[in-house]
Design a protein around this motif. Structure first.
Motif, PDB file in Angstrom:
ATOM      1  N   ILE A  75       0.852  -1.185   0.000  1.00 42.05           N
ATOM      2  CA  ILE A  75       0.000   0.000   0.000  1.00 42.05           C
ATOM      3  C   ILE A  75       0.891   1.239   0.000  1.00 42.05           C
ATOM      4  O   ILE A  75       1.470   1.595   1.037  1.00 42.05           O
ATOM      5  N   GLU A  76       1.050   1.845  -1.135  1.00 44.26           N
ATOM      6  CA  GLU A  76       1.828   3.081  -1.249  1.00 44.26           C
ATOM      7  C   GLU A  76       0.911   4.288  -1.006  1.00 44.26           C
ATOM      8  O   GLU A  76       1.189   5.132  -0.163  1.00 44.26           O
ATOM      9  N   SER A  77      -0.152   4.347  -1.756  1.00 43.41           N
ATOM     10  CA  SER A  77      -1.188   5.373  -1.574  1.00 43.41           C
ATOM     11  C   SER A  77      -2.519   4.647  -1.443  1.00 43.41           C
ATOM     12  O   SER A  77      -3.005   4.045  -2.412  1.00 43.41           O
ATOM     13  N   PRO A  78      -3.111   4.662  -0.251  1.00 40.33           N
ATOM     14  CA  PRO A  78      -4.378   3.939  -0.039  1.00 40.33           C
ATOM     15  C   PRO A  78      -5.434   4.317  -1.065  1.00 40.33           C
ATOM     16  O   PRO A  78      -5.660   5.496  -1.336  1.00 40.33           O
ATOM     17  N   ARG A  79      -6.069   3.284  -1.634  1.00 38.81           N
ATOM     18  CA  ARG A  79      -7.069   3.519  -2.676  1.00 38.81           C
ATOM     19  C   ARG A  79      -8.476   3.624  -2.110  1.00 38.81           C
ATOM     20  O   ARG A  79      -9.389   4.077  -2.807  1.00 38.81           O
ATOM     21  N   ASN A  80      -8.662   3.185  -0.880  1.00 36.18           N
ATOM     22  CA  ASN A  80      -9.995   3.234  -0.283  1.00 36.18           C
ATOM     23  C   ASN A  80      -9.878   3.321   1.231  1.00 36.18           C
ATOM     24  O   ASN A  80      -8.769   3.278   1.789  1.00 36.18           O
ATOM     25  N   GLU A  81     -11.011   3.399   1.884  1.00 38.86           N
ATOM     26  CA  GLU A  81     -11.026   3.575   3.338  1.00 38.86           C
ATOM     27  C   GLU A  81     -10.440   2.374   4.066  1.00 38.86           C
ATOM     28  O   GLU A  81      -9.754   2.530   5.081  1.00 38.86           O
ATOM     29  N   LEU A  82     -10.693   1.161   3.549  1.00 38.65           N
ATOM     30  CA  LEU A  82     -10.175  -0.037   4.191  1.00 38.65           C
ATOM     31  C   LEU A  82      -8.643  -0.049   4.171  1.00 38.65           C
ATOM     32  O   LEU A  82      -8.003  -0.350   5.183  1.00 38.65           O
ATOM     33  N   GLU A  83      -8.062   0.266   3.020  1.00 42.45           N
ATOM     34  CA  GLU A  83      -6.600   0.290   2.937  1.00 42.45           C
ATOM     35  C   GLU A  83      -6.023   1.366   3.853  1.00 42.45           C
ATOM     36  O   GLU A  83      -4.968   1.157   4.472  1.00 42.45           O
ATOM     37  N   ARG A  84      -6.696   2.514   3.948  1.00 43.10           N
ATOM     38  CA  ARG A  84      -6.233   3.569   4.855  1.00 43.10           C
ATOM     39  C   ARG A  84      -6.257   3.082   6.295  1.00 43.10           C
ATOM     40  O   ARG A  84      -5.334   3.340   7.074  1.00 43.10           O
ATOM     41  N   TRP A  85      -7.303   2.347   6.648  1.00 48.59           N
ATOM     42  CA  TRP A  85      -7.421   1.852   8.020  1.00 48.59           C
ATOM     43  C   TRP A  85      -6.339   0.812   8.324  1.00 48.59           C
ATOM     44  O   TRP A  85      -5.713   0.855   9.391  1.00 48.59           O
ATOM     45  N   VAL A  86      -6.120  -0.123   7.401  1.00 51.22           N
ATOM     46  CA  VAL A  86      -5.094  -1.150   7.608  1.00 51.22           C
ATOM     47  C   VAL A  86      -3.725  -0.491   7.773  1.00 51.22           C
ATOM     48  O   VAL A  86      -2.965  -0.823   8.695  1.00 51.22           O
ATOM     49  N   LEU A  87      -3.397   0.450   6.893  1.00 53.45           N
ATOM     50  CA  LEU A  87      -2.099   1.119   6.955  1.00 53.45           C
ATOM     51  C   LEU A  87      -1.938   1.908   8.248  1.00 53.45           C
ATOM     52  O   LEU A  87      -0.895   1.815   8.924  1.00 53.45           O
ATOM     53  N   SER A  88      -2.958   2.664   8.607  1.00 53.97           N
ATOM     54  CA  SER A  88      -2.859   3.477   9.832  1.00 53.97           C
ATOM     55  C   SER A  88      -2.781   2.598  11.078  1.00 53.97           C
ATOM     56  O   SER A  88      -2.101   2.948  12.055  1.00 53.97           O
ATOM     57  N   THR A  89      -3.460   1.452  11.060  1.00 55.01           N
ATOM     58  CA  THR A  89      -3.413   0.538  12.202  1.00 55.01           C
ATOM     59  C   THR A  89      -2.006  -0.011  12.398  1.00 55.01           C
ATOM     60  O   THR A  89      -1.479  -0.035  13.525  1.00 55.01           O
ATOM     61  N   VAL A  90      -1.382  -0.452  11.321  1.00 53.95           N
ATOM     62  CA  VAL A  90      -0.010  -0.975  11.418  1.00 53.95           C
ATOM     63  C   VAL A  90       0.953   0.132  11.838  1.00 53.95           C
ATOM     64  O   VAL A  90       1.855  -0.086  12.664  1.00 53.95           O
ATOM     65  N   GLN A  91       0.779   1.338  11.305  1.00 61.86           N
ATOM     66  CA  GLN A  91       1.642   2.464  11.684  1.00 61.86           C
ATOM     67  C   GLN A  91       1.532   2.748  13.176  1.00 61.86           C
ATOM     68  O   GLN A  91       2.542   2.960  13.854  1.00 61.86           O
ATOM     69  N   ARG A  92       0.314   2.764  13.679  1.00 63.65           N
ATOM     70  CA  ARG A  92       0.107   3.031  15.113  1.00 63.65           C
ATOM     71  C   ARG A  92       0.718   1.933  15.975  1.00 63.65           C
ATOM     72  O   ARG A  92       1.394   2.204  16.971  1.00 63.65           O
ATOM     73  N   GLN A  93       0.506   0.682  15.579  1.00 61.95           N
ATOM     74  CA  GLN A  93       1.044  -0.436  16.361  1.00 61.95           C
ATOM     75  C   GLN A  93       2.569  -0.454  16.323  1.00 61.95           C
ATOM     76  O   GLN A  93       3.217  -0.767  17.327  1.00 61.95           O
ATOM     77  N   ALA A  94       3.148  -0.115  15.182  1.00 67.18           N
ATOM     78  CA  ALA A  94       4.608  -0.077  15.070  1.00 67.18           C
ATOM     79  C   ALA A  94       5.187   0.989  15.988  1.00 67.18           C
ATOM     80  O   ALA A  94       6.229   0.761  16.642  1.00 67.18           O
ATOM     81  N   ARG A  95       4.542   2.150  16.051  1.00 63.01           N
ATOM     82  CA  ARG A  95       5.009   3.199  16.968  1.00 63.01           C
ATOM     83  C   ARG A  95       4.940   2.722  18.408  1.00 63.01           C
ATOM     84  O   ARG A  95       5.868   2.939  19.201  1.00 63.01           O
TER      85      ARG A  95
END
Length: 294
Positions: A75-95
C-alpha cells in the motif's frame, strides 16, 4: 540484540564443545589411523559458513520472495477507506512497539491469513489476505495485525534465521563425518573421496535435516505464543482471543507457500508425530494461553 548475541554465542560455544568432545572420544585418532586425515576444525568452519550463509541469503530475500509468491501489493497510496485503516493501524502499532513501520501489503486470496517477514525489525513486511479482511470484523483484524507486528518487534525473523543456521551447521558437519566414516571404514577408500562418502553424506544430511527441522519448528511454536501475547498488548486481549477463535471456526486454513508458512497467523493442522513438524501450536492451546494470561 541480547537475544541475537546469546544465540551467536551459544552457537560458537556448542561448536567448541563439539570439537572437544570429538577429541576426547578419540574420533580424530580413529580417522587418522584409517588414513582420512580429516581436519575437524576446518570442517566446522566450512559447515558454519555454509549453514549460516544459506539462512541469511534466505532472510535477505524474504520480502521479495513473499511478494512474488503471494502477489502481495504494498500500500503506497491507499485507494480506499479499508486500505487507509489497515495502513494506519499498522503504523500506530509499530510506533507503540518501538519499531520502524513495516511495509504494509494486501494479497488476493480466499485464505484467511496474514504474515510478517523481512531482514530486520526496521525493514519488514506485514501482509494480510483479502480473505481475512472479508471474513473478520475490524477488531479481529486489528489483533491479527498486532500479532504480525509483534513478530517483527520480537525479531522473530532474525532469531529463526540464526536457529536455522545453527541447525544447518550441525547437519552439514555431522553428515560429512558420517560420510567419511562410511567411506573409510566400510568402503575401505584409501585416498580422496570414494562413492561411500558421497552416498552416505547425502543420505545422512537428508535424515539429519528432517530430524533437525523439529528443533526449528519447536522454536517457531514458542514464538507464536509470544506474538499472541504481543498482539494482545497492542490490540487488546479480548480482540486477540476473538481473532484466534474466528480462525478456529474456519478450521485453521492456510495455503501460504511453504517458504513463508511459518510466518502466517495460522498454521496447518497436524496430529500425532506430524505435530513435531508444525510451525504453529494448535489454536486451542494459543487461546488457552491467552485466557490464562501467559
Amino acid at each position: 540484540m541480547s537475544r541475537i548475541l546469546m544465540l551467536v554465542a551459544t552457537n560458537v560455544a556448542v561448536l567448541i564443545v563439539l570439537t572437544i568432545v570429538m577429541r576426547l572420544l578419540g574420533l580424530e585418532s580413529i580417522l587418522n589411523a584409517e588414513g582420512t586425515q580429516l581436519d575437524l576444525q576446518s570442517l566446522l568452519i566450512f559447515s558454519a559458513v555454509i549453514g549460516f550463509a544459506g539462512s541469511f541469503i534466505s532472510l535477505a530475500l524474504s520480502k521479495w520472495m513473499a511478494k512474488r509468491s503471494t502477489g502481495a501489493k504494498v500500500i503506497e497510496s491507499p485507494r480506499n477507506e479499508l486500505e487507509r485503516w489497515v495502513l494506519s493501524t499498522v503504523q500506530r502499532q509499530a510506533r507503540t512497539a518501538g519499531i520502524g513501520c513495516p511495509q504494509v501489503a494486501i494479497y488476493e486470496s480466499p485464505d484467511v491469513n496474514a504474515f510478517a517477514t523481512g531482514a530486520s525489525r526496521n525493514n519488514a513486511l506485514v501482509a494480510v489476505s483479502t480473505g481475512l479482511l472479508r471474513s473478520m470484523d475490524r477488531d479481529s483484524v486489528e489483533a491479527v495485525l498486532g500479532h504480525e507486528v509483534s513478530h517483527v518487534a520480537n525479531g522473530d525473523m532474525i532469531t529463526l534465521t540464526l536457529i536455522q543456521g545453527v541447525v544447518n551447521t550441525f547437519v552439514i558437519f555431522l553428515s560429512r563425518i558420517i560420510g567419511f566414516l562410511v567411506d573409510r571404514l566400510l568402503f575401505k577408500t584409501q585416498r580422496g573421496y570414494g562413492p561411500g562418502f558421497f552416498i552416505a553424506s547425502i543420505v545422512a544430511q537428508i535424515i539429519l535435516g528432517v530430524l533437525a527441522s523439529t528443533i526449528v519448528m519447536w522454536f517457531s511454536r514458542q514464538r507464536e505464543f509470544r506474538a499472541d501475547a504481543g498482539g494482545a498488548q497492542l490490540a487488546g486481549r479480548r480482540k486477540m482471543i476473538s481473532a484466534l477463535r474466528s480462525l478456529q471456526r474456519m478450521h485453521e486454513p492456510n495455503d501460504l507457500p511453504d517458504s513463508i508458512a511459518a510466518f502466517g497467523i495460522s498454521g496447518r493442522k497436524r496430529g500425532g508425530i506430524r505435530r513435531l513438524f508444525a510451525s504453529h501450536p494448535p489454536l486451542s492451546e494459543r487461546i488457552e494461553a491467552l485466557e490464562r494470561g501467559r
